[in-house]
Design a protein around this motif. Structure first.
Motif: not given
Length: 718
Positions: A506-507, A526-532, A534-535, A539-540
């Motif tokens: 996905x990244x 796309x920046x939001x997708x990359x940010x989430x 990373x979160x 969590x992993x």
């Protein structure tokens, strides 16, 4: 006045040597003096106190005393050539006993082998005879001069001391010192006690005076035993006796028990009993086998020479033969009675031995719930020292605290309803303050007519059983918790593995799309997708940390250096109203650790401590080294427990709200939180970090009082 002066001159002066200091033990002599019995007999009597070093035979033969109170051992001095004569036996059974402390564990004379006893010379034969009857050699028990010193008994300097049942047991009971009595009578040594003696010269020169003195003395004893309170007041006022009135009442009761005055005349002596005493001394080597009692026993009614009347006896031969047959029958009956008494004593001793051997506490009471008797184990549970101390007490008089059970019936209900209570669980706080669990059974005691006459109660200590059950339950809970954590860890590992694969793809797609998109809304998405993404990856990483499989870089780390580097960061994680105090005890410690993970662990624990405290407060961080045993490590939250050894401890303490037991049981569950939704991985991550460092963690928390979290990390091997 002239007649009174003549009467005063007519009073013959005599001296009586007492065996001990002024006490109720010699009440009959005081009564004969104060009530005028000696004066009526024409005697002026002086009573002289004795002591452990008084030699009574020498006092008599030297003429310093005309009469003396002593033990049966005067028979030995008689056979040594001293002309002593026994006038009367005041006590039918000697008060001599062996007194041993409860803590010694000594129950029989046989256990005295190789030990030391403090005893007076006059008391020695009775105790030696008892040891001899138990099969001990003459030198098996060492004897030293008598002194009343309970401290030496308790410290083990001496194993016991010769004593009298009429006084020393009362003194020890008043001081609260548990003890046991070993009586020679229970082992076949039954001597007379406190006998009255004089000399052959006194009888030959003053036969009327001897008879008058003896009659007045026995009259004094009869009066004293019937007016005990009066004699006790006399002892306090006239003779300044240092004993308390309670002690003298106890002495009077014991004297009455040993006199058997309700069955036997005071002063009675029997040649057969003296023969038994002499034979006992023969076995001890204190008398020759051919010893003689001739002239030793005083005859109050000496026989008159009636040889000139022999011719009158011819007509009474038949009657005499009949009388002889009757006497023979009485002798046989007397022998049977003596044998029955001996068998009864043996049966009673055996019954007491059986009761004391039963591995449960046994107590029996009367209709008013007063204790009639108990075995040694019950006395130990109740902190009474010996079964004798329990007699007459009620439940309220026992030293323990009875935690009432809802299924327990009061004693009176059991006796009134005639129903039994079996194996009722109850908790008792013993005299030492220890809380113990028991099974108690109660059954009514009934006579041969079916009438309830008391209560029998049996208690069995099940504290060890309860502890074993609790330990088994705790192991079962830990097994279930371990299985639950194992399942969660496997699930977390699998989810993290597949999630990371999806995140990687996905990244990559998001980065390619961002690169090919012009500036604008699409690139922002796309920046939001990359940010989430990373979160999710973070969590992993936290989930992997919770399972103990996070990415770590372990190096040997100085704890002092680590804390100096991390302290500013740790203080920043707390709100401004909360302070952090760090204190390290002992030398610097070196551990094999991942610094980032360790810092993350401390941040989580300090944050929890801060959030548990309302208002301004201080969170304490105490560190140091400690050596941990296996048993201590078994009580922590990591299973299996780490190996025993030296550990660095981290104690995080707060005075906050604390945790209830049900919350404490779930504190390490992933996503469990007492705060708002979305939290709950902090303590799970802490547990994972501790496991990855081969350490363990322990939490102590009380609702409303605060929480202490202890983390234990093994020191780096040298």
């Amino acid at each position: 006045m002239f007649l009174l002066a003549l009467a005063a001159e007519a009073q013959e002066k005599v001296t009586v040597q007492l065996k001990w200091k002024h006490a109720f033990q010699f009440a009959g002599y005081y009564a004969a003096v104060e009530k005028g019995f000696y004066q009526e007999a024409g005697l002026e009597v002086t009573l002289v106190e004795g002591g452990p070093e008084t030699h009574f035979a020498n006092e008599l033969t030297s003429g310093r005393s005309q009469y003396a109170v002593a033990l049966s051992s005067m028979l030995i001095h008689r056979n040594e050539g001293q002309p002593l004569v026994a006038l009367a036996a005041i006590l039918q059974h000697s008060a001599e006993i062996l007194l041993v402390p409860e803590v010694s564990g000594i129950n029989t004379p046989h256990q005295m082998a190789g030990k030391t006893v403090a005893v007076s010379p006059e008391d020695t034969p009775a105790l030696l005879a008892m040891f001899k009857n138990e099969g001990l050699a003459a030198d098996a028990v060492k004897t030293i001069p008598y002194e009343f010193n309970p401290e030496k008994m308790l410290s083990g300097v001496i194993a016991g001391m010769g004593a009298y049942t009429i006084n020393e047991p009362f003194i020890l009971r008043e001081r609260g010192i548990p003890f046991r009595l070993i009586q020679p009578r229970d082992y076949g040594v039954d001597f007379y006690g406190d006998c009255l003696y004089t000399t052959e010269a006194e009888i030959q020169k003053h036969p009327a005076r001897v008879r008058a003195f003896l009659d007045a003395t026995l009259k004094g004893w009869q009066y004293a035993m019937s007016h005990r309170e009066e004699i006790i007041e006399l002892l306090k006022d006239r003779y300044h006796c240092p004993l308390s009135r309670e002690a003298m009442h106890y002495e009077a009761d014991e004297m009455a028990r040993l006199m058997f005055s309700e069955l036997i005349d005071i002063g009675h002596m029997n040649e057969g009993r003296w023969r038994h005493i002499g034979d006992t001394y023969v076995r001890l080597g204190m008398l020759p086998a051919n010893y003689s009692l001739e002239g030793f026993l005083y005859e109050r009614n000496p026989k008159t020479d009636l040889s000139w009347l022999w011719w009158t006896l011819g007509g009474t031969i038949g009657s005499t033969l009949l009388l002889a047959a009757l006497v023979l029958g009485l002798v046989r009956v007397n022998n049977r009675i003596a044998q029955a008494e001996r068998q009864a004593r043996e049966a009673q001793a055996m019954l007491q031995t059986v009761i004391n051997t039963i591995p449960v506490g046994v107590v029996w009471k009367d209709r008013q719930s007063h204790i009639l008797g108990c075995n040694q184990l019950f006395a130990d549970y109740a902190g009474l020292g010996s079964p004798q101390n329990a007699q007459g007490l009620t439940q309220d008089g026992l030293a323990w605290t009875d935690e009432k059970s809802p299924h327990d019936l009061p004693d009176q209900e059991v006796m009134e309803q005639g129903s039994s209570v079996l194996l009722a669980e109850k908790t008792l706080r013993t005299a030492s303050g220890q809380l113990r669990a028991f099974y108690q059974s109660k059954v009514p005691l009934k006579n041969d007519r079916g009438e309830t006459i008391g209560l029998l109660s049996v208690i069995e200590d099940i504290t060890s059983l309860k502890m074993a059950e609790s330990h088994q339950t705790r192991l079962k809970d830990r097994l279930i918790q371990s299985q639950k954590y194992e399942s969660l860890h496997r699930l977390a590992n699998g989810v993290c593995h597949h999630s990371n694969n999806i995140l990687q793809a996905l990244t990559s797609y998001a980065e390619l799309a961002r690169m090919q998109s012009p500036p604008g809304q699409t690139r922002d998405f796309m920046d939001g997708v990359l940010r989430e993404s990373q979160r999710v990856a973070a969590l992993n990483r936290v989930l992997l940390t919770c399972t103990g499989h996070g990415m770590h870089q372990f190096v040997d780390t100085s704890w002092q250096s680590f804390m100096e580097e991390s302290l500013p960061t740790l203080k920043c994680c707390l709100p401004s109203s909360h302070l952090l105090e760090w204190k390290h005890e002992g030398p610097d410690a070196c551990i094999h650790a991942d610094s980032e993970s360790l810092r993350h662990l401390l941040i989580n624990l300090l944050t929890n401590a801060s959030e548990a405290t309302d208002g301004a407060s201080t969170v304490h961080l105490c560190t140091g080294t400690v050596i941990c045993e296996a048993a201590y490590l078994q009580e922590t939250h990591v299973d299996p427990a780490p190996l025993p050894g030296e550990y660095l401890y981290l104690d995080i303490m707060d005075k906050g709200r604390g945790m209830e037991p049900e919350v404490l049981n779930m504190v390490f569950d992933p996503f469990f939180s007492t705060k708002f939704t979305g939290r709950g991985l902090g303590m799970a991550a802490v547990l994972g970090i501790v496991k990855s460092h081969l350490g363990t963690i322990k939490i102590q928390s009380d609702a409303g009082k605060g929480t202490t979290v202890r983390v234990l990390l093994p020191l780096a091997q040298k």
